[in-house]
Design a protein around this motif. Sequence first.
Motif, PDB file in Angstrom:
ATOM      1  N   LEU A 174      -7.266  21.420 -12.941  1.00  0.00           N
ATOM      2  CA  LEU A 174      -5.789  21.702 -13.218  1.00  0.00           C
ATOM      3  C   LEU A 174      -5.183  21.505 -11.751  1.00  0.00           C
ATOM      4  O   LEU A 174      -5.402  22.219 -10.679  1.00  0.00           O
ATOM      5  CB  LEU A 174      -5.541  23.053 -13.424  1.00  0.00           C
ATOM      6  N   GLU A 175      -4.172  20.481 -11.801  1.00  0.00           N
ATOM      7  CA  GLU A 175      -3.448  20.226 -10.489  1.00  0.00           C
ATOM      8  C   GLU A 175      -1.996  20.821 -10.376  1.00  0.00           C
ATOM      9  O   GLU A 175      -1.399  20.470 -11.362  1.00  0.00           O
ATOM     10  CB  GLU A 175      -3.597  18.721 -10.607  1.00  0.00           C
ATOM     11  N   ASP A 176      -1.673  21.104  -9.300  1.00  0.00           N
ATOM     12  CA  ASP A 176      -0.155  21.686  -9.259  1.00  0.00           C
ATOM     13  C   ASP A 176       0.762  20.594  -9.607  1.00  0.00           C
ATOM     14  O   ASP A 176       0.417  19.226  -9.323  1.00  0.00           O
ATOM     15  CB  ASP A 176       0.140  21.692  -7.610  1.00  0.00           C
ATOM     16  N   PHE A 177       1.799  20.959 -10.222  1.00  0.00           N
ATOM     17  CA  PHE A 177       2.757  19.878 -10.692  1.00  0.00           C
ATOM     18  C   PHE A 177       3.689  19.347  -9.565  1.00  0.00           C
ATOM     19  O   PHE A 177       4.300  20.585  -8.830  1.00  0.00           O
ATOM     20  CB  PHE A 177       3.599  20.312 -11.801  1.00  0.00           C
ATOM     21  N   VAL A 178       3.760  18.190  -8.828  1.00  0.00           N
ATOM     22  CA  VAL A 178       4.378  18.074  -7.653  1.00  0.00           C
ATOM     23  C   VAL A 178       5.532  17.302  -8.137  1.00  0.00           C
ATOM     24  O   VAL A 178       5.712  16.184  -8.605  1.00  0.00           O
ATOM     25  CB  VAL A 178       3.430  17.008  -6.763  1.00  0.00           C
ATOM     26  N   PRO A 179       6.892  17.930  -7.857  1.00  0.00           N
ATOM     27  CA  PRO A 179       8.077  16.897  -8.115  1.00  0.00           C
ATOM     28  C   PRO A 179       8.037  15.861  -7.141  1.00  0.00           C
ATOM     29  O   PRO A 179       7.705  16.189  -5.936  1.00  0.00           O
ATOM     30  CB  PRO A 179       9.049  18.074  -7.637  1.00  0.00           C
ATOM     31  N   PHE A 180       8.133  14.706  -7.666  1.00  0.00           N
ATOM     32  CA  PHE A 180       8.157  13.504  -6.662  1.00  0.00           C
ATOM     33  C   PHE A 180       9.219  12.565  -6.992  1.00  0.00           C
ATOM     34  O   PHE A 180      10.197  12.851  -7.933  1.00  0.00           O
ATOM     35  CB  PHE A 180       7.040  12.606  -6.961  1.00  0.00           C
ATOM     36  N   LYS A 181       9.875  11.706  -5.915  1.00  0.00           N
ATOM     37  CA  LYS A 181      10.903  10.993  -6.003  1.00  0.00           C
ATOM     38  C   LYS A 181      10.443   9.621  -6.583  1.00  0.00           C
ATOM     39  O   LYS A 181      11.391   8.958  -7.441  1.00  0.00           O
ATOM     40  CB  LYS A 181      11.318  10.700  -4.573  1.00  0.00           C
ATOM     41  N   LYS A 182       9.374   9.235  -6.127  1.00  0.00           N
ATOM     42  CA  LYS A 182       8.746   7.815  -6.609  1.00  0.00           C
ATOM     43  C   LYS A 182       7.110   7.929  -6.843  1.00  0.00           C
ATOM     44  O   LYS A 182       6.460   8.495  -6.336  1.00  0.00           O
ATOM     45  CB  LYS A 182       9.161   6.679  -5.689  1.00  0.00           C
ATOM     46  N   GLU A 183       6.806   6.843  -7.695  1.00  0.00           N
ATOM     47  CA  GLU A 183       5.363   6.629  -7.775  1.00  0.00           C
ATOM     48  C   GLU A 183       4.989   5.464  -7.039  1.00  0.00           C
ATOM     49  O   GLU A 183       5.613   4.492  -7.392  1.00  0.00           O
ATOM     50  CB  GLU A 183       4.687   6.459  -9.277  1.00  0.00           C
ATOM     51  N   LEU A 184       4.079   5.415  -6.126  1.00  0.00           N
ATOM     52  CA  LEU A 184       4.008   4.229  -5.372  1.00  0.00           C
ATOM     53  C   LEU A 184       2.191   3.904  -5.474  1.00  0.00           C
ATOM     54  O   LEU A 184       1.502   4.730  -5.948  1.00  0.00           O
ATOM     55  CB  LEU A 184       4.050   4.416  -3.819  1.00  0.00           C
ATOM     56  N   ALA A 185       2.030   2.496  -5.171  1.00  0.00           N
ATOM     57  CA  ALA A 185       0.721   2.082  -4.845  1.00  0.00           C
ATOM     58  C   ALA A 185       0.218   0.999  -3.939  1.00  0.00           C
ATOM     59  O   ALA A 185       1.462   0.384  -3.557  1.00  0.00           O
ATOM     60  CB  ALA A 185       0.084   1.471  -6.138  1.00  0.00           C
ATOM     61  N   VAL A 186      -0.717   1.299  -3.451  1.00  0.00           N
ATOM     62  CA  VAL A 186      -1.091   0.429  -2.251  1.00  0.00           C
ATOM     63  C   VAL A 186      -2.636   0.054  -2.631  1.00  0.00           C
ATOM     64  O   VAL A 186      -3.502   0.614  -3.132  1.00  0.00           O
ATOM     65  CB  VAL A 186      -1.302   1.039  -0.809  1.00  0.00           C
ATOM     66  N   ILE A 187      -2.500  -1.515  -2.637  1.00  0.00           N
ATOM     67  CA  ILE A 187      -4.113  -2.167  -2.917  1.00  0.00           C
ATOM     68  C   ILE A 187      -4.489  -2.534  -1.423  1.00  0.00           C
ATOM     69  O   ILE A 187      -3.810  -2.980  -0.351  1.00  0.00           O
ATOM     70  CB  ILE A 187      -3.707  -3.474  -3.555  1.00  0.00           C
ATOM     71  N   VAL A 188      -5.804  -2.193  -1.297  1.00  0.00           N
ATOM     72  CA  VAL A 188      -6.172  -2.207   0.115  1.00  0.00           C
ATOM     73  C   VAL A 188      -7.666  -2.825  -0.039  1.00  0.00           C
ATOM     74  O   VAL A 188      -8.335  -2.636  -1.105  1.00  0.00           O
ATOM     75  CB  VAL A 188      -6.108  -0.644   0.835  1.00  0.00           C
ATOM     76  N   SER A 189      -8.220  -3.469   0.906  1.00  0.00           N
ATOM     77  CA  SER A 189      -9.391  -4.075   0.871  1.00  0.00           C
ATOM     78  C   SER A 189     -10.125  -4.124   2.055  1.00  0.00           C
ATOM     79  O   SER A 189      -9.701  -4.003   3.091  1.00  0.00           O
ATOM     80  CB  SER A 189      -9.110  -5.800   0.128  1.00  0.00           C
ATOM     81  N   ARG A 190     -11.517  -4.285   1.917  1.00  0.00           N
ATOM     82  CA  ARG A 190     -12.456  -4.209   2.935  1.00  0.00           C
ATOM     83  C   ARG A 190     -13.680  -5.081   2.732  1.00  0.00           C
ATOM     84  O   ARG A 190     -14.256  -5.116   1.910  1.00  0.00           O
ATOM     85  CB  ARG A 190     -12.863  -2.844   3.217  1.00  0.00           C
ATOM     86  N   ASN A 191     -14.054  -5.857   3.611  1.00  0.00           N
ATOM     87  CA  ASN A 191     -15.309  -6.824   3.444  1.00  0.00           C
ATOM     88  C   ASN A 191     -16.509  -5.981   4.128  1.00  0.00           C
ATOM     89  O   ASN A 191     -16.468  -5.041   4.648  1.00  0.00           O
ATOM     90  CB  ASN A 191     -15.050  -8.029   4.126  1.00  0.00           C
ATOM     91  N   GLU A 192     -17.648  -6.578   4.022  1.00  0.00           N
ATOM     92  CA  GLU A 192     -19.025  -6.381   4.431  1.00  0.00           C
ATOM     93  C   GLU A 192     -18.922  -5.914   6.105  1.00  0.00           C
ATOM     94  O   GLU A 192     -19.501  -5.123   6.564  1.00  0.00           O
ATOM     95  CB  GLU A 192     -20.061  -7.148   4.397  1.00  0.00           C
ATOM     96  N   GLN A 193     -18.025  -6.912   6.683  1.00  0.00           N
ATOM     97  CA  GLN A 193     -17.878  -6.698   8.287  1.00  0.00           C
ATOM     98  C   GLN A 193     -17.065  -5.449   8.695  1.00  0.00           C
ATOM     99  O   GLN A 193     -16.688  -5.294   9.967  1.00  0.00           O
ATOM    100  CB  GLN A 193     -17.477  -7.913   8.907  1.00  0.00           C
ATOM    101  N   GLY A 194     -16.442  -4.878   7.897  1.00  0.00           N
ATOM    102  CA  GLY A 194     -15.466  -3.760   7.871  1.00  0.00           C
ATOM    103  C   GLY A 194     -14.026  -4.208   8.442  1.00  0.00           C
ATOM    104  O   GLY A 194     -13.411  -3.481   8.875  1.00  0.00           O
ATOM    105  N   GLU A 195     -13.766  -5.158   8.154  1.00  0.00           N
ATOM    106  CA  GLU A 195     -12.156  -5.863   8.331  1.00  0.00           C
ATOM    107  C   GLU A 195     -11.545  -5.479   6.938  1.00  0.00           C
ATOM    108  O   GLU A 195     -11.870  -5.280   5.971  1.00  0.00           O
ATOM    109  CB  GLU A 195     -12.245  -7.563   8.096  1.00  0.00           C
TER     110      GLU A 195
END
Length: 378
Positions: A174-195
């Motif tokens: 059960l998660e607190d209901f958070v009033p928000f302005k916008k829903e956002l997303a970020v796609i992030v990537s990482r390779n074996e070398q840690g880049e």
Amino acid sequence: MSFNTELKVGVLGGGQLGRMLLQSAININIELSMMDADPNAPCSKLVSDFKVGDLEDFKAVYEFGKNCDILTIEIEKVNIEAMKKLQSEGVKVYPQPEIIEMIQDKRVQKQFYKDHNIPTAPFILTDNRADLEKLIDKFPAVHKIGKGGYDGRGVQIIRSKEDIAKGFDAPSLLEDFVPFKKELAVIVSRNEQGEVNAFPVVEMVFHPEHNLVEYLLSPAIIDKSEEEKAKQVAIDIIEKLEMVGILAVEMFLTKENEIIVNEIAPRPHNSGHQSIEGNFVSQYDQHLRAILNLPLGNTSTKVSSAMVNILGEDGFTGDAKYEGMEEVMRISGASVHLYGKKLTKPFRKMGHVTITDPSLTSLKRKIEIVKSTLKVKA
């Protein structure tokens, strides 16, 4: 160092994400093998090595994966024990099985955020529906089932005591209901070398009833400081996980201008489809670069873009028929992506349209035209 195009790359899942991943793999001459429980999955006719098998069955996943050099996923509902065994036998499994296992259970996922100082809404674990009776003072709140939720299923808003019956009689949170302005997303990537590299933040607009992304804007219309904060949170998560692959981080921008994490997905994601046309590298190219340990690509925005999901119309089930296709294809900057699903049903994801346009006003006008014109019926 020479690039080996003979690597055997296996993908668990053969849906629309696999279909777009396949298009990127063709560009670098990597052959993909795929397995899906549906013999008519979108990728079933597109790869020479397509296996029909239950992704949650140990034997099916192990037998498929043991012939691969690298095993990856396009859906999280997979057998973790088989993937762990394959990893122990030398198959590179990306994203790593223990990370997928953590993400499969929203309770464990939320605890990870708490333990690693990643901003997220306060929550309480519940074991059954009866537990909600003791938490009435927390309402309104969001009840999320621990395992098995997907595309809006497994999430209920509990506004009052009368809504308790909607809650889940299974291990949940059960998660607190958070009033928000916008829903956002970020796609992030990482390779074996840690880049590590993150795409620009996108802004998601959800269908009012069905908790599916209706359309999104890229980049998001937010302040530069909010953009940087959101990207840094996504980078922080993938680095703390030490994950190899691509991670979608869904977030809320609160009314106090704070960024808090909602949930994550360890694979290409609906919130990154527009990157095919809108960014210098797509999320699918980047996923392959990450798991093949190649240099990550330039994620910068080429041009402002939007993505409109094409969902099956309410009241129609059967062989898909597309109305309004010609009108949409006349729109400058519109690119139609259909997923090859023969059958439509209400609100099933059947495809998407990316729209590119440097003018935000024009982009929003075109979004509305696409939404009202392209219909999937039967």
